[in-house]
Write a protein that holds these residues in place. Structure first.
Motif, short mmCIF file in Angstrom:
data_model
loop_
_atom_site.label_atom_id
_atom_site.label_comp_id
_atom_site.label_asym_id
_atom_site.label_seq_id
_atom_site.Cartn_x
_atom_site.Cartn_y
_atom_site.Cartn_z
N ASP A 52 4.07 -35.24 23.98
CA ASP A 52 4.24 -34.43 22.94
C ASP A 52 5.58 -34.17 22.52
OD1 ASP A 52 1.74 -35.19 22.29
OD2 ASP A 52 1.38 -33.08 23.45
N MET A 53 6.76 -33.96 23.51
CA MET A 53 8.45 -33.71 23.56
C MET A 53 9.12 -34.82 23.14
SD MET A 53 8.06 -30.76 24.37
CE MET A 53 10.01 -30.02 25.02
N TYR A 54 8.43 -35.84 22.84
CA TYR A 54 9.64 -37.57 22.31
C TYR A 54 8.52 -37.72 21.18
CZ TYR A 54 11.47 -38.02 27.44
OH TYR A 54 11.53 -38.50 28.62
N LYS A 55 7.54 -37.38 20.95
CA LYS A 55 6.82 -37.57 19.47
C LYS A 55 6.06 -36.08 19.22
CE LYS A 55 7.02 -42.58 20.93
NZ LYS A 55 6.12 -43.21 21.78
N SER A 56 6.34 -35.59 18.60
CA SER A 56 5.47 -34.46 18.23
C SER A 56 5.17 -34.79 17.21
CB SER A 56 6.82 -33.44 17.86
OG SER A 56 7.41 -33.35 16.27
N VAL A 57 3.44 -34.08 16.92
CA VAL A 57 2.93 -34.32 15.51
C VAL A 57 3.67 -33.05 14.66
CG1 VAL A 57 0.66 -34.32 14.45
CG2 VAL A 57 1.52 -35.05 16.87
N GLY A 58 3.67 -33.43 13.11
CA GLY A 58 3.99 -32.28 12.32
C GLY A 58 2.59 -32.52 11.14
N TYR A 59 2.40 -31.06 11.33
CA TYR A 59 2.03 -31.26 10.39
C TYR A 59 2.00 -29.73 8.70
CZ TYR A 59 -1.38 -31.77 13.91
OH TYR A 59 -2.00 -32.15 15.13
N GLU A 60 2.22 -31.13 7.71
CA GLU A 60 1.98 -29.95 6.50
C GLU A 60 1.49 -28.74 6.72
OE1 GLU A 60 4.40 -31.22 3.78
OE2 GLU A 60 5.12 -32.52 6.13
N THR A 61 2.11 -27.40 5.62
CA THR A 61 1.37 -26.99 5.60
C THR A 61 0.17 -26.56 4.92
OG1 THR A 61 3.79 -25.49 5.10
CG2 THR A 61 2.09 -23.78 4.42
N TYR A 62 -0.72 -26.22 4.98
CA TYR A 62 -2.05 -25.84 4.19
C TYR A 62 -2.98 -27.71 4.76
CZ TYR A 62 -0.28 -21.89 1.90
OH TYR A 62 0.45 -21.65 1.57
N THR A 63 -3.23 -28.39 5.89
CA THR A 63 -3.59 -29.81 6.04
C THR A 63 -4.35 -29.30 6.76
OG1 THR A 63 -1.46 -30.28 7.57
CG2 THR A 63 -1.61 -30.75 4.45
N GLU A 64 -4.82 -30.14 7.44
CA GLU A 64 -6.02 -30.63 8.42
C GLU A 64 -5.36 -29.62 9.54
OE1 GLU A 64 -8.82 -32.64 8.06
OE2 GLU A 64 -9.74 -32.39 6.50
N ASN A 65 -5.31 -29.49 10.84
CA ASN A 65 -5.15 -28.93 11.87
C ASN A 65 -6.12 -29.36 13.30
OD1 ASN A 65 -3.20 -28.76 14.46
ND2 ASN A 65 -2.06 -27.86 13.23
N PRO A 66 -6.09 -29.77 13.94
CA PRO A 66 -7.23 -29.67 15.15
C PRO A 66 -6.67 -28.91 16.25
CG PRO A 66 -6.33 -32.04 15.14
CD PRO A 66 -5.98 -31.30 14.25
N ASN A 67 -4.92 -27.93 16.31
CA ASN A 67 -5.96 -27.45 17.77
C ASN A 67 -5.22 -26.14 17.13
OD1 ASN A 67 -3.60 -29.57 18.70
ND2 ASN A 67 -2.62 -29.24 17.37
N PHE A 68 -6.39 -25.22 16.31
CA PHE A 68 -6.73 -24.77 15.46
C PHE A 68 -8.43 -24.25 15.51
CE2 PHE A 68 -2.62 -23.96 14.24
CZ PHE A 68 -2.19 -23.31 15.25
#
Length: 184
Positions: free
Chosen positions: A34-50
């Motif tokens: 994850d440190m090498y290839k971070s996943v960027g999430y756009e504002t107001y988009t779906e995010n499986p981390n929450f």
């Protein structure tokens, strides 16, 4: 002896140079991908981390944003009366506080309330607003002054977005000084 030293240096140079070429198809090990290839999430988009699946999160209920001081008195007549009785200025009466209170008063209050607090500001003289109270005509306390600055009252709007908590108290202090001078 000199030849052995030259040969050793040449071999070390060739060995270090040879490490630059090789099989590039095999990447090195990644211990934290994850440190090498971070996943960027756009504002107001779906995010499986929450748990709610959204990237933008609201503050946790019951928390206070950094730098904000909660104001317990509601914008009602009952809140005004409670603030008038209970609310006290936490700042010391100093020249620095009065000076800054005067500066803020000149910016935000003087156009309606006038230089001395007599309700004869420029906007009143031009008849843009009528019925601005004179400070000596009202039973006001430091709590009621702060409450009106915070929430507004009648035609006066709230100034809580323009003034910090400290500046509101400094203006309150200065208004009390003006009222004392008007009552003389």
């Amino acid at each position: 002896m000199k030849n052995i030293l030259k040969i050793t240096i040449a071999l070390a140079f060739l060995f270090s140079l040879s490490s630059c070429w090789g099989d590039k198809s095999k990447p090195n090990y990644q211990y934290m991908p994850d440190m090498y290839k971070s996943v960027g999430y756009e504002t107001y988009t779906e995010n499986p981390n929450f748990s709610n699946g959204m990237t933008t999160q609201l503050p946790v209920e019951g928390t206070i944003a950094r730098g904000d001081v909660p104001y317990e008195y509601e914008n009602t007549n009952e809140g005004y009366e409670a603030a008038k009785i209970d609310l006290k200025n936490p700042l010391e009466l100093t020249e620095a506080n009065l000076d800054n209170g005067k500066k803020m008063y000149d910016i935000y209050c003087m156009s309606c309330h006038g230089k001395s607090g007599a309700g004869d500001g420029v906007l009143v003289q031009r008849e843009k607003f009528l019925g601005i109270p004179n400070y000596k005509d009202r039973e006001i306390t430091e709590g009621s002054i702060y409450h009106v600055i915070m929430h507004g009252r009648n035609l006066m709007g709230s100034h809580s977005s323009q003034l910090t908590t400290k500046e509101r108290w400094q203006v309150t202090m200065y208004v009390q000084q003006l009222r004392t001078e008007l009552l003389k």
